[in-house]
Design an enzyme around this catalytic site. Structure first.
Site, PDB file in Angstrom:
ATOM      1  N   HIS A 325       0.862  -1.150  -0.083  1.00 21.40           N
ATOM      2  CA  HIS A 325      -0.383   0.012  -0.114  1.00 21.40           C
ATOM      3  C   HIS A 325       0.692   1.279   0.015  1.00 21.40           C
ATOM      4  CE1 HIS A 325      -3.299   2.951   0.989  1.00 21.40           C
ATOM      5  NE2 HIS A 325      -4.245   1.963   0.514  1.00 21.40           N
ATOM      6  N   ASP A 382      -7.919  -3.862  -1.217  1.00 22.57           N
ATOM      7  CA  ASP A 382      -8.261  -4.287  -2.393  1.00 22.57           C
ATOM      8  C   ASP A 382      -8.674  -5.041  -2.614  1.00 22.57           C
ATOM      9  OD1 ASP A 382      -8.795  -1.140  -2.791  1.00 22.57           O
ATOM     10  OD2 ASP A 382      -6.673  -1.093  -3.032  1.00 22.57           O
TER      11      ASP A 382
END
Length: 447
Positions: A325, A382
């Site tokens: 991330h 995600d």
């Protein structure tokens, strides 16, 4: 910046942090200027340069605003290095485990967790505003069947400002509250329209005896020919996903909402702008990219090890989506929470999907392979949200719509905070790099 006593040699200026007096001293072209240090409630520090241009004639350049604090906010605290995400001081772990999405929405928008009475009134208000004006259906029917759901969603939310023109201008607290309720109540209804149209099915009206997540699932998947029973495991997983997406500090779409709202644009136009910003594949489309990557691996024979090796090889040009991330340098705290929900959904539904099997193999490699572990390339939110949406039968072009439903309370809270703080209209500066002043040449004389 360096502590006082160790000069920083930058031409044409020096910037020295004087921590003792909470003042940053800037030496520029031989002159000294002082700027206050601001410290947040979680010990974040910033140099207040709001008067920099007035005092020095200089501005700062920060492409993408990666080091620029555009506002002071009491809504969300994020520490990417430590993997911390708190809403109004409450950890995301506690909220995801112990609260509902609407409870978190109340917290974000109004600053405190609701009492039983407050929550009952809040939920009742939302239930009574889930229907969408039938004239908006006429606008919706004008979209082609293959229109992207995000384009439809952004357009119809913007259109709400025409249906509720009192949203323009300075509203009373009561009027603003009603517009907030309308957005929270109607966005799931509007979101399901695109899916039903793409399937050639009639749209479903809300069932106000259902909770927020169950109502959405019913509008998405029920058919007039059969009763649809909402699976509690699925509803619980969706509830967690929406909580995890509810706010994420000053990201692209949130900053867009605040910037548009700073012009005193109405709440519907401001939220519509946030939806459009979220639509960009660099922002809200990450979970869609995860599924598209998994489908590409499947189409190539499903050899996950081949793609793991490619991900390790920098010269391959291949990148694994859904791992690591940009903000969280250690781990994504949301991923730990939603991993269990993803496992629960897959186990409960017993889905036999080669694409999801590939996802599980990649997850195992990322959690155990030393290459990924050392680089902290863990599966992120995600990755798991894409798996859940796929398992639920939600098409990939609806993934970002799901993100928007979750992020709505955060956008509303940020817009509301910005207006209540009477923040000035946003107006970034620039450094001009075009042609210097030149004389106009008549067309007949141009060569």
């Amino acid at each position: 910046m360096t502590p006082i006593g160790s000069a920083l040699s930058l031409t044409p200026f020096n910037f020295i942090l004087i921590s003792m007096s909470q003042i940053a001293e800037l030496t520029l072209d031989g002159k000294k200027y002082e700027f206050p240090i601001i410290e947040g409630s979680e010990q974040e520090k910033a140099i207040d340069i709001s008067k920099l241009r007035d005092q020095t004639g200089y501005i700062t350049i920060d492409s993408g605003y990666k080091n620029t604090g555009a506002t002071k906010s009491a809504i969300t605290f994020l520490d990417g290095e430590e993997g911390i995400l708190n809403y109004r001081g409450y950890s995301i772990e506690d909220l995801a485990e112990k609260s509902s999405f609407l409870e978190v929405a109340y917290l974000l928008i109004y600053g405190e967790l609701p009492t039983e009475k407050q929550f009952a009134e809040f939920e009742h208000e939302i239930r009574t505003h889930t229907l969408v004006n039938e004239d908006m259906r006429k606008i919706f029917e004008g979209f082609p069947v293959n229109a992207h759901p995000m384009g439809v969603l952004s357009s119809l939310v913007s259109a709400m400002s025409a249906f509720y023109p009192d949203a323009n201008g300075q509203n009373s607290e009561e009027a603003t509250q009603l517009h907030i309720i309308r957005l929270l109540a109607k966005l799931p209804t509007i979101a399901t329209w695109s899916y039903k149209k793409s399937q050639g099915h009639p749209v479903n009206y809300p069932q106000n005896d259902l909770d927020y997540c169950s109502n959405f699932l019913n509008m998405m998947f029920s058919l007039p020919v059969a009763k649809y029973n909402v699976d509690p495991v699925v509803s619980a997983a969706l509830n967690k996903l929406l909580i995890l997406h509810a706010d994420h500090e000053q990201n692209c779409s949130t900053s867009t909402v605040r910037l548009v709202g700073s012009s005193h644009a109405n709440i519907f136009s401001s939220i519509s702008s946030g939806i459009s910003a979220l639509w960009g594949p660099l922002h809200g489309g990450a979970n869609q990219e995860v599924i598209e990557m998994l489908e590409a691996i499947k189409a190539d024979g499903g050899d996950t090890q081949k793609y793991i090796n490619m991900a390790k090889d920098k010269s391959s040009g291949f990148r694994l989506f859904g791992f690591g991330h940009r903000v969280y340098k250690n781990f994504d705290p949301r991923a730990r929470i939603i991993k269990k929900a993803a496992d629960d959904v897959l186990n409960k539904l017993g889905i036999n999907d080669p694409v999801l099997e590939i996802a599980q193999k990649l997850e195992k490699a990322a959690l155990e392979d030393e290459y990924f572990v050392q680089r902290k390339l863990y599966p992120n939110v995600d990755f798991y949200s894409g798996i859940i949406y796929r398992a639920l039968g939600i098409p990939t072009n609806m993934f970002t719509v799901m993100f928007a439903i979750g992020r709505l309370p955060g956008w509303i809270a940020q817009w509301k905070e910005m207006r209540e703080n009477k923040e000035p209209i946003g107006r970034p500066r620039q450094i001009y790099t075009g042609a210097p002043k030149r004389d106009f040449v008549l067309m007949s004389e141009r060569k």
